[in-house]
Design an enzyme around this catalytic site. Structure first.
Site, short mmCIF file in Angstrom:
data_model
loop_
_atom_site.label_atom_id
_atom_site.label_comp_id
_atom_site.label_asym_id
_atom_site.label_seq_id
_atom_site.Cartn_x
_atom_site.Cartn_y
_atom_site.Cartn_z
N GLY A 162 0.82 -1.20 0.00
CA GLY A 162 0.00 0.00 0.00
C GLY A 162 0.85 1.25 0.00
O GLY A 162 2.01 1.23 0.40
N SER A 163 0.29 2.36 -0.47
CA SER A 163 0.97 3.65 -0.33
C SER A 163 0.80 4.15 1.10
O SER A 163 0.09 3.55 1.89
CB SER A 163 0.38 4.66 -1.33
OG SER A 163 0.74 4.30 -2.63
N GLY A 164 1.47 5.25 1.41
CA GLY A 164 1.38 5.81 2.75
C GLY A 164 2.54 5.39 3.63
O GLY A 164 2.61 5.81 4.79
N HIS A 165 3.45 4.58 3.08
CA HIS A 165 4.63 4.14 3.84
C HIS A 165 5.90 4.81 3.31
O HIS A 165 7.00 4.34 3.60
CB HIS A 165 4.80 2.63 3.73
CG HIS A 165 3.59 1.85 4.06
ND1 HIS A 165 2.97 1.94 5.29
CD2 HIS A 165 2.87 0.94 3.35
CE1 HIS A 165 1.91 1.13 5.30
NE2 HIS A 165 1.82 0.53 4.14
N LYS B 119 5.62 -8.26 2.04
CA LYS B 119 5.42 -8.12 3.49
C LYS B 119 4.24 -9.00 3.89
O LYS B 119 3.22 -9.05 3.18
CB LYS B 119 5.15 -6.66 3.84
CG LYS B 119 6.31 -5.75 3.46
CD LYS B 119 6.15 -4.33 3.97
CE LYS B 119 4.91 -3.63 3.46
NZ LYS B 119 4.79 -3.58 1.98
N ASP C 5 -1.29 -8.44 0.71
CA ASP C 5 -0.05 -8.45 -0.06
C ASP C 5 0.28 -9.87 -0.51
O ASP C 5 0.65 -10.11 -1.66
CB ASP C 5 1.11 -7.88 0.76
CG ASP C 5 0.89 -6.41 1.09
OD1 ASP C 5 -0.08 -6.10 1.80
OD2 ASP C 5 1.69 -5.58 0.62
N HIS D 191 -0.09 0.30 9.32
CA HIS D 191 -1.29 0.67 8.57
C HIS D 191 -2.26 1.49 9.40
O HIS D 191 -3.47 1.43 9.22
CB HIS D 191 -1.99 -0.58 8.03
CG HIS D 191 -1.15 -1.32 7.05
ND1 HIS D 191 -0.31 -2.33 7.43
CD2 HIS D 191 -0.97 -1.16 5.73
CE1 HIS D 191 0.33 -2.79 6.36
NE2 HIS D 191 -0.04 -2.09 5.33
#
Ligand code: ADP
Ligand code: ADP
Ligand code: MG
Ligand code: MG
Ligand code: MG
Ligand code: MG
Lengths: 210, 333, 333, 210
Positions: free
Chosen positions: C54-57, C105, C110, C219
């Protein structure tokens, strides 16, 4: 003012700046960077630690110790400004074992002169100078009226308080508060306020003095 | 106040202790004196380049100490200029016999303390040149202010000037390049949230859920004006336009575009601002020849960003691209 | 919700557009397909190394694409695994004829999506090995959970495995090293504040002024337990102890110590945590031989940190120290 | 169920997932990562965009289009799970122009089978399966009692709703919620809830059907 009175002044100053630490910081938070009380308390706490070593010093040496200690521990704008002020005040007292009323006024004049020399500000720019200048004027006036040292210093302190309060409507044009432009109006200047507290401590140390 | 700290008064010293262990290959740290020094300083025949300022702007300046950038940094208390003693000690520690450059951000405190330090260094026979950065276009008129603040350009200047100093150029030339970089760059910043100075314990200002501050500095202070929250595109426009106008950028110019986070804004948002910025510059045919995106000059955990544009020429390209190896900025070797 | 964004649904694509313009020397970006690809990929005879999530990391994973690390990254929507199509496209784009490693991960999403992608790649005749990272000691028992989450070790693994892949080692060896790194590293994280997914518009959880979450993932989810706010030293202890025990670290061991910010915590605090960590390790005669401090695997603007310890041996030293040149991690050339 | 009824089902599903987007996201925010509603809406919005292209497709092709579209656009855990579910449901419908009640039940069984095959979860782990499994059982029971398709699907939907609600006290042992351990109890599973909504849409599409 005896050497002991000077010590009394410095002790009271360290006490009041510790006590008003949050208040000064809050003032600085409104128009600056929220550290003036922290800065002044850090500086005068360092001065306090030097008290034992200072007992044997004469008035001039004491004031110079305060000046160098502030320069070495405060940082920010107030460190060099007050540092220079105390250094210059010390120069005026050179060789004196006791200060006459005229000497005290000369000391105040040198103190203010130090702030001006370092910071290049003028009256009305919303800085320490706006407390120190009327205080000096009031002290001179009181001296010319033949007042006691107690009266001189207490009238100086009162004028400094008024001066500090009169910074409220001012728009700052020096120091960090100037970045706020018009938004700096409506807040009391933290440096002018600490200047008033320093002079109030002086007046307290001179209570009852001829 | 929610912070990963122990006692507020130990923040700077503990962070320095952490830095020392994290980067022993690049720097050494004098925790007592609060100075971060390049591992191999002083380098004989090389101009020492130092800077300093309040803490809370990390990685600036300590994170920029290392080969190709700063020789030393003096961190003060949070948001408080360091004291002349630190600056003097740093000056001595990095003096390779050919003088030292002081890079000073234009704040009364920084200027006054560095001024005293330069006087002290001079008295000890060390040649010092001082360069004051003042790139913040949010502060308009130096007649009515302490002058423009030194912000984002400081980072770029430290890198570029450090690159020249590495070639053992003389002090005058190093100082001259520093002044040129300062002249060719401008910045402006904004905040979505305030930050909290650890020793103060509460936020530096209050801001509604739908408000933001435009024209902030880097000390958690409110900005020039408070306005309604806007989109990234609109915010970028508010920051970029005054910069472009003030620099007089025109079609065909090449710039380094620097989108800086204030500390609490995630990287993904900084790239969105960078995208908005490149659209604006694209529309004016101003070429982004180099770029930097990330948290480099911060205000603790403040959310927000600043934009810096630096007009590039052959000399600036050369020293920007030169190798750098510091905790926070690395490339080219 | 205070964010430097335009429309929530455009966040990922605009950030990718920004990245493309910011790092044209290192990466190319397929904005439509949402893939970040190493500029010179595919490299014939080199195992392609890809990851995604996911994005945001950010900077993970896109910021780790470049020489010596990842060949491609597939960012999904914020906190949402990317889809098999992206992973397949990335796999094809980096296939240098000798197979592709998928670094996954351990999250159900995922794992399932990468599983489908590997099936699709296989159908197209591309050899794929998948390695799942699961280093989070906050998740204790895989009988009662989806297994340990993949967190901080992923960053270190991508660097080390990328270093080996650069030597054109065969796919089996690259995958084997990846599994070894995963086995030798453990992590644990904590949050001082939640974060806000742009499309959701409100914080992922609520937390009192004097509370924190211990044992969070990446998350924005709450952690294993909510406890009273504590000092940096105490927090570091809470995170480091389970890691040290689980890894069975003992006197004389050499580790890479990684203090990671969750996105909204200033660097100065991360160094304070690093200082606390080095005291703990020092007290046990565990040597910090390498270190990493900063925001590398984040949860948007969440305040907090995670600690990762990786036991080092000669092979891990070699590939950790090998040159790397990506937007977010650079050294050695 | 005619080809047209299938279309009706998918349209209703897309509508309800859009409408319940925030609700599902909120459920996921309590025990997951606050994206399930966003994920499902993104997926079914993509499906909706394919509606024009789907009109000419038979039932099996339609369901497969939904499956591949979900796999390609949802991501997360739910993308491959629901994607596989619709793909398998499509396989069961291969060659059929209309689905009998038994066919619909076979489709549901394949749907659930897809989720299980992909996600390896069992009943009671606080997942979609906890809504889908009782729904299938209820549907089979209804069929054996000779119920109409409308009754079969509406009893399946009711059982799914009950199943979704029954996830509240459960401690999750699969998916992201499992990381919370005991703290996952007390919250309704978002995936079980979306499964219920999908089946409710099916029941609505089958209203009045024999
Ligand atoms: N140029 C100047 N001359 C005199 N006083 C000044 C000047 N600049 C700032 N000051 C005083 O310094 C005060 C701020 O001190 P402090 O907060 O300790 O330093 P800083 O602004 O660096 O944080 C102001 O309130 C003002 O009174
Ligand atoms: N192994 C599994 N088997 C079946 N369903 C699962 C499994 N893992 C997770 N789920 C379902 O997926 C839902 C979460 O979906 P979503 O939020 O879209 O994905 P993610 O967890 O990747 O963010 C959970 O509520 C649960 O019902
Ligand atoms: Mg201040
Ligand atoms: Mg200050
Ligand atoms: Mg998700
Ligand atoms: Mg989710």
């Amino acid at each position: 003012m005896t050497n002991e009175d000077i010590m009394n002044w410095l002790t009271r100053t360290a006490d009041v700046l510790q006590e008003k630490r949050s208040y000064l910081t809050e003032l600085d938070s409104a128009i600056g960077d929220a550290d003036h009380g922290i800065n002044m308390d850090r500086g005068f706490s360092a001065v306090r630690e030097k008290f034992p070593a200072m007992t044997s010093q004469d008035i001039a040496a004491k004031l110079k110790t305060v000046g160098t200690t502030l320069v070495s521990t405060v940082g920010g704008a107030s460190g060099p400004l007050y540092g220079t002020a105390y250094l210059r005040a010390g120069s005026v007292a050179a060789g004196k074992q006791e200060l006459s009323s005229a000497d005290v006024i000369a000391m105040l004049e040198a103190f203010l002169g130090g702030v001006i020399a370092r910071g290049k500000a003028q009256v009305g720019e919303k800085t320490m100078i706006d407390a120190l200048t009327p205080a000096l004027t009031a002290a001179k006036q009181a001296l010319s009226e033949g007042a006691t040292l107690a009266e001189i210093t207490s009238r100086a302190a009162a004028a400094a308080e008024e001066g500090a309060k009169a910074t409220i409507p001012l728009v700052a044009t020096k120091g960090r508060a100037s970045y706020l432009g018009e938004r700096s109006a409506g807040h009391q200047d933290p440096g002018a306020t600490s200047s008033w507290l320093i002079l109030r401590s002086l007046a307290e140390a001179c209570e009852g003095k001829q | 106040m929610k912070k990963l700290i122990n006692k507020p008064e130990d923040v700077v010293k503990e962070a320095l202790a952490g830095m020392a262990v994290a980067h022993p290959d690049l720097i050494r740290v004098d925790i007592e004196q609060q100075i971060i020094i390049r591992k191999d300083a002083p380098i004989q025949g090389k101009v020492g380049v130092i800077s300093g300022g309040g803490s809370g702007h990390e990685p600036m300046h300590g994170g920029f100490v290392g080969a190709g950038m700063l020789d030393a940094a003096c961190p003060g208390a949070v948001f408080t200029s360091p004291v002349p003693d630190q600056m003097l000690a740093a000056t001595k520690a990095v003096n390779g016999g050919v003088g030292v450059l002081h890079i000073v951000k234009n704040y009364t405190g920084d200027v006054l303390n560095f001024e005293m330090a330069a006087e002290l260094a001079d008295a000890e026979g060390i040649k010092v040149e001082s360069v004051v950065t003042n790139d913040d276009v949010a502060v308009q008129d130096s007649l009515y202010t302490a002058g423009r603040r030194g912000v984002g350009v400081t980072v770029l200047l430290e890198k570029i000037v450090g690159g020249l100093a590495e070639t053992k150029a003389p002090l005058e030339q190093v100082a001259e390049l520093a002044r040129k970089v300062n002249k060719q760059g401008r910045s402006m910043g904004m905040a979505l949230t305030p930050c909290t100075v650890p020793a103060a314990g509460k936020p530096t200002f209050e801001l509604g859920e739908d408000e933001m501050e435009i024209g902030i500095g880097i000390h958690g202070e409110p900005g020039r004006r408070r306005v309604k929250l806007a989109s990234a595109a609109e915010i970028t426009e508010m920051l970029a336009t005054p910069i472009i106008e003030d620099l007089g950028l025109k079609a065909g110019d090449q710039v380094l575009a620097f989108v800086n986070g204030m500390g609490g804004t995630p990287l993904i948002e900084l790239y969105i601002v960078f995208d908005a910025l490149q659209r604006i510059l694209n529309g004016k045919n101003i070429a982004i020849a180099r770029s930097l995106v990330g948290n480099y000059i911060t205000s603790l955990e403040m959310a927000g960003c600043s934009i810096t544009l630096l007009r590039l020429d052959e000399e600036l390209f050369r020293y920007w691209d030169a190798p750098v190896h510091t905790p926070a900025l690395r490339w080219g070797r």
